[in-house]
Write a protein that holds these residues in place. Sequence first.
Motif, PDB file in Angstrom:
ATOM      1  N   ASP A  41       0.818  -1.208   0.000  1.00  0.00           N
ATOM      2  CA  ASP A  41       0.000   0.000   0.000  1.00  0.00           C
ATOM      3  C   ASP A  41       0.855   1.264   0.000  1.00  0.00           C
ATOM      4  O   ASP A  41       0.352   2.360   0.239  1.00  0.00           O
ATOM      5  N   GLY A  42       2.152   1.110  -0.259  1.00  0.00           N
ATOM      6  CA  GLY A  42       3.029   2.260  -0.371  1.00  0.00           C
ATOM      7  C   GLY A  42       3.563   2.820   0.931  1.00  0.00           C
ATOM      8  O   GLY A  42       4.251   3.851   0.923  1.00  0.00           O
ATOM      9  N   HIS A  43       3.302   2.170   2.057  1.00  0.00           N
ATOM     10  CA  HIS A  43       3.805   2.729   3.312  1.00  0.00           C
ATOM     11  C   HIS A  43       5.309   2.504   3.441  1.00  0.00           C
ATOM     12  O   HIS A  43       5.871   1.592   2.824  1.00  0.00           O
ATOM     13  N   PRO A  44       6.011   3.341   4.210  1.00  0.00           N
ATOM     14  CA  PRO A  44       7.465   3.237   4.316  1.00  0.00           C
ATOM     15  C   PRO A  44       7.920   2.032   5.141  1.00  0.00           C
ATOM     16  O   PRO A  44       7.288   1.669   6.139  1.00  0.00           O
ATOM     17  N   VAL A  45       9.025   1.448   4.694  1.00  0.00           N
ATOM     18  CA  VAL A  45       9.648   0.308   5.381  1.00  0.00           C
ATOM     19  C   VAL A  45      11.139   0.586   5.491  1.00  0.00           C
ATOM     20  O   VAL A  45      11.786   0.893   4.491  1.00  0.00           O
ATOM     21  N   VAL A  46      11.679   0.490   6.681  1.00  0.00           N
ATOM     22  CA  VAL A  46      13.120   0.667   6.891  1.00  0.00           C
ATOM     23  C   VAL A  46      13.745  -0.703   7.130  1.00  0.00           C
ATOM     24  O   VAL A  46      13.239  -1.489   7.946  1.00  0.00           O
ATOM     25  N   VAL A  47      14.837  -0.987   6.433  1.00  0.00           N
ATOM     26  CA  VAL A  47      15.521  -2.285   6.531  1.00  0.00           C
ATOM     27  C   VAL A  47      16.865  -2.103   7.227  1.00  0.00           C
ATOM     28  O   VAL A  47      17.682  -1.274   6.812  1.00  0.00           O
ATOM     29  N   TYR A  48      17.096  -2.901   8.283  1.00  0.00           N
ATOM     30  CA  TYR A  48      18.329  -2.828   9.071  1.00  0.00           C
ATOM     31  C   TYR A  48      19.187  -4.067   8.793  1.00  0.00           C
ATOM     32  O   TYR A  48      18.699  -5.197   8.922  1.00  0.00           O
ATOM     33  N   PRO A  49      20.463  -3.895   8.427  1.00  0.00           N
ATOM     34  CA  PRO A  49      21.323  -5.037   8.101  1.00  0.00           C
ATOM     35  C   PRO A  49      21.828  -5.763   9.336  1.00  0.00           C
ATOM     36  O   PRO A  49      21.745  -5.247  10.462  1.00  0.00           O
ATOM     37  N   GLY A  50      22.374  -6.947   9.119  1.00  0.00           N
ATOM     38  CA  GLY A  50      22.976  -7.701  10.203  1.00  0.00           C
ATOM     39  C   GLY A  50      24.387  -7.220  10.497  1.00  0.00           C
ATOM     40  O   GLY A  50      24.894  -6.289   9.860  1.00  0.00           O
ATOM     41  N   LEU A  51      25.011  -7.852  11.461  1.00  0.00           N
ATOM     42  CA  LEU A  51      26.371  -7.504  11.853  1.00  0.00           C
ATOM     43  C   LEU A  51      27.313  -7.604  10.659  1.00  0.00           C
ATOM     44  O   LEU A  51      27.319  -8.598   9.928  1.00  0.00           O
ATOM     45  N   ALA A  52      28.111  -6.560  10.434  1.00  0.00           N
ATOM     46  CA  ALA A  52      29.076  -6.464   9.343  1.00  0.00           C
ATOM     47  C   ALA A  52      28.407  -6.334   7.977  1.00  0.00           C
ATOM     48  O   ALA A  52      29.081  -6.371   6.950  1.00  0.00           O
ATOM     49  N   GLY A  53      27.075  -6.174   7.957  1.00  0.00           N
ATOM     50  CA  GLY A  53      26.366  -5.956   6.707  1.00  0.00           C
ATOM     51  C   GLY A  53      26.073  -4.479   6.499  1.00  0.00           C
ATOM     52  O   GLY A  53      26.083  -3.692   7.441  1.00  0.00           O
ATOM     53  N   GLY A  54      25.809  -4.110   5.260  1.00  0.00           N
ATOM     54  CA  GLY A  54      25.501  -2.724   4.931  1.00  0.00           C
ATOM     55  C   GLY A  54      24.447  -2.653   3.848  1.00  0.00           C
ATOM     56  O   GLY A  54      23.712  -3.623   3.618  1.00  0.00           O
ATOM     57  N   PRO A  55      24.358  -1.532   3.132  1.00  0.00           N
ATOM     58  CA  PRO A  55      23.337  -1.362   2.097  1.00  0.00           C
ATOM     59  C   PRO A  55      23.358  -2.441   1.015  1.00  0.00           C
ATOM     60  O   PRO A  55      22.308  -2.887   0.559  1.00  0.00           O
ATOM     61  N   LEU A  56      24.552  -2.864   0.613  1.00  0.00           N
ATOM     62  CA  LEU A  56      24.645  -3.872  -0.437  1.00  0.00           C
ATOM     63  C   LEU A  56      24.044  -5.196   0.017  1.00  0.00           C
ATOM     64  O   LEU A  56      23.405  -5.902  -0.773  1.00  0.00           O
ATOM     65  N   ALA A  57      24.237  -5.535   1.290  1.00  0.00           N
ATOM     66  CA  ALA A  57      23.763  -6.817   1.809  1.00  0.00           C
ATOM     67  C   ALA A  57      22.245  -6.925   1.776  1.00  0.00           C
ATOM     68  O   ALA A  57      21.701  -8.025   1.637  1.00  0.00           O
ATOM     69  N   THR A  58      21.549  -5.809   1.924  1.00  0.00           N
ATOM     70  CA  THR A  58      20.083  -5.840   1.952  1.00  0.00           C
ATOM     71  C   THR A  58      19.455  -5.297   0.671  1.00  0.00           C
ATOM     72  O   THR A  58      18.250  -5.084   0.615  1.00  0.00           O
ATOM     73  N   ALA A  59      20.266  -5.086  -0.357  1.00  0.00           N
ATOM     74  CA  ALA A  59      19.766  -4.488  -1.599  1.00  0.00           C
ATOM     75  C   ALA A  59      18.691  -5.349  -2.269  1.00  0.00           C
ATOM     76  O   ALA A  59      17.682  -4.830  -2.766  1.00  0.00           O
TER      77      ALA A  59
END
Length: 251
Positions: A41-59
């Motif tokens: 429905d278009g609502h915002p979702v924030v994704v948090y990575p695991g230890l030693a992970g960053g933006p690429l890991a959750t892309a």
Amino acid sequence: MPSTSRAFRAPSLGLLAAEPLRALLDHVAARVAPRPSAIGDGHPVVVYPGLAGGPLATATLRQFLRHSGFQAHDWEGGVNTGPEGDFDAWLAPWAARVRALHEDTGRKVSLVGWSLGGIYAREIARREPRSVRQVITLACPFAAVVQGNHAGTVYRLLNRERARVPADMQARLRQPPPVPSSSIYSRSDGIVSWRACLEKATPASESIEVSASHLGMVSHPEVLRIVAERLAQPEGHWRPRAALQGLRPPS
């Protein structure tokens, strides 16, 4: 409840050794899977990575959620090396960002956290329940953050004197957040004890079993579909997946 040593035993070394290959296969499977349906429905979702992970890991996960009809955001914290100093003080700016996103969009924010990132998501929801719609954690050992896993050594190397978690905080982390929450876990997780990822059964919390590696949780096709399905529930009308599908809860 089994004793701590039995309930939260770390996964076998065989499962640990298989993690990289299994994660690669999960990533490949996600790349060739059909494009997701636009069920959000278009609502915002924030994704948090695991230890030693960053933006690429959750892309892959964030891209899947965008194609599913959600506003998926990275946590904007770079590589996750763990909290610095006092945990609650460190968490305050991240909670403020969620509150600001809620105010800017006029929509409550869903939080998705992988492994250690799931701890952040749960605790932000505890601080900002009026701004958070629901929490989904992936392979997050909130019931045993200091034992029963192979991530502790890495965390200690990254954090040294900051690696201690007081007993009262451990007890707090085990409590469900005050918003609907789903914990997705795998019995074949090679990094953390799957039992440590089991949520307390309440009318607004659930545990969902999948067959995935720890490292592949954020790209496993089944996990991606479940996350999108959980997020697509109408606000204020959350129901456990087991109730919707007539499944038995985990034991």
